[in-house]
Motif scaffolding. Sequence first.
Motif: not given
Length: 255
Positions: A4-5, A8, A11, A13, A63-64, A198, A202
């Motif tokens: 996930l890191c 993110r 850029c 999803n 974080q998400q 993230g 972006c």
Amino acid sequence: MLALCVLRASCVNPANVTSDTSSVNLVSLLEEKLAAEMKSIVTHHHPVTTYYQVALALLGLCQQGSPVRQTDVRTFSAAVMNGELKQGNTEAVSALALRCFYQGRYKPADSVRDALIKLTMELYCARTDQHTIGNLYSTGLTAQALIANEYFIPAPVWGAKEILEELRAQAEPGAFVLPVFASQALPALLWTSYLDAGRIPCRASVPPGSGGDLGKLHRDANCELDGQLLPLRPRELDHPGRDEEAESKEPEYVR
């Protein structure tokens, strides 16, 4: 969570990772995994995998901005206070995860704050005379956790300058050539942590060398405390102007 890191920061999803033939929602998968871990902790007093994996899941979902049950955060904080996290890397990732919830104004904050202080103290006490925290390969991740929680223990106190200089010195001959070690050491050397993955827009243009200025550290800081208590911040300074009445109202989920 590390996936996930990466997504993110790239850029992409994580809730909609696509290929030529299919797509997958990694966030939903992580939510399901966390639910199974927490059920096992409550029922059997240990996770399905490890507390390291649980901490990674909590950090990734926080974080998400995905909803996490308040009871899950409280259960994990209790595991910290009960001494169930045995390894330095587990403690470091846990300190990052709980810092994420703390910054998000998790309520009630006391359980998270107490667990954060315990973790930060344990990481601080793992420093060695060789300017590492634990062993060399755990130092990068642990330094990230201390950087993120500098509010509790200031950088000059835990010897940030000397420790990061040692990381840099060991990196030059190739100590962190493996990606797993480089990904832990590099954020610390840039005075940042996984919590910042993230956060850069972006489409923004980021100038080189903007990761932080180590020159701000006090070069002549005396980190020998001679057994005295660390200068933890007064509780009343944690959240200036916070609404005590609102804090007592506990929602089921936290983002």
